[in-house]
Write an enzyme that holds these catalytic residues in place. Sequence first.
Site, PDB file in Angstrom:
ATOM      1  N   LEU A   1      53.277  33.489  55.257  1.00 53.93           N
ATOM      2  CA  LEU A   1      52.935  32.033  54.955  1.00 53.93           C
ATOM      3  C   LEU A   1      52.895  31.299  56.538  1.00 53.93           C
ATOM      4  O   LEU A   1      52.557  30.212  56.701  1.00 53.93           O
ATOM      5  CB  LEU A   1      53.921  31.518  54.136  1.00 53.93           C
TER       6      LEU A   1
ATOM      7  N   ASP B   1      49.993  41.998  52.096  1.00 58.23           N
ATOM      8  CA  ASP B   1      50.179  41.807  53.402  1.00 58.23           C
ATOM      9  C   ASP B   1      49.192  40.762  53.995  1.00 58.23           C
ATOM     10  O   ASP B   1      48.644  40.683  55.165  1.00 58.23           O
ATOM     11  CB  ASP B   1      49.922  43.107  54.196  1.00 58.23           C
TER      12      ASP B   1
END
Length: 430
Positions: free
Chosen positions: A60, A304
């Site tokens: 993130l 991922d």
Amino acid sequence: MSTTYLIKNASVLGGDPQDLLLRDGIIADAGSLGPVPGTVVIDAGGLIALPGLVDLHTHLREPGREDAETVDTGTRAAALGGFTAVHAMANTDPVADTAGVVEQVWRLGREAGHCDVFPVGAVTVGLKGERLAELGAMADSAARVRVFSDDGKCVSDANLMRRALEYVKAFDGVVAQHAQEPRLTEGAQMNEGELSGLLGLAGWPAVAEEAIIARDILLAAHTKSRLHVCHVSTAGSVELIRWAKSKGHPVTAEVTPHHLILTEDLAKSYDPIYKVNPPLRSAADVQALREGLADGTIDAVATDHAPHPQEDKDCEWAAAAMGMLGLETALSVVQQTMVDSGLMGWADVADRMSVRPAAIGQVDDRHGRPLAIGEPANVVLVDPKAKRTVDRTALASLSQNTPYQGMELPGAVVATFLRGTATVLDGKLA
């Protein structure tokens, strides 16, 4: 007062149509239901109902690289992809190696509200591989961290890895290893083989991944502590994990969507959009990964999701950052490679993208639950007959580095519910 939803005629896990009543955060009723006053009715005829998806491996980027992604934009992308929970990797700036940083990420997730955010704590201070981070403090923090990883870097020191595995046993944690022997991959750019030689790009040998997996399987067996292997990419790795499970060792593994569909041949374009860690492998590796996911050797699909700003990808291959977007396309890739091919059914998809990831991450008290009366109302509705062409400019992520630009993929997330609250309706953020 929260909205009550009556989902009509959804095919739960691909089975017979039934209705689901979402009220006060739970599935209040299920079966063949008549009209319920005061509800918003959703016609789910032809749609698949799955438990909300759980991603074990999301970047993130916040704090530190908000130019690439934020917790808010990343979780918007997650909700649009059908996810109700993501595990946020520790390679931020500052690194998530203290209780303070993991609590910051956790609170940002709560404030955004698009899906649950479970921070992953670093194994070593600063991801430097020199000394253990504050594993116990992160576990005891408000974020209640249970997954620890130096992802992006390998915990290459065997003694340090052993100590980490021993430490997390106290709170039933898991060490998620980025399996990459650093001395074997110095300067590596793509999968090692005939093609890397033809293209003049430094090769990334399969053994660099497999050697670390083999070592860590033995360490997990020795310590009787849980090991999770991130982004498995080679046929040899699948065989090692299959052996570990046959011996009853506490080992789990994940595969990314891109390693299920893309091959090293794409490197012929020299387009850095296809540069990723671990690298895209051979067609034989892709087939082995699909078979390993289908037979349960590989426990989970993990995205991922690795956003990068344009300047980090719009350059020559050697200088480009490694990584691809994944949250908004993961379910479609799994449908194409695993469901439409006949390798798995929708119940298997729920198992690999919700049930098992939730169990590995120790969040299975609220995620990955059956779509049954009394369970949390974390639900995703999918139209398996839909087709869409990926448009990077239409993605919710701040970055646009999708390898699927212009590709037609099957399936579309129609609605996502987090504890009964709609985060996505009609394929758009609610």
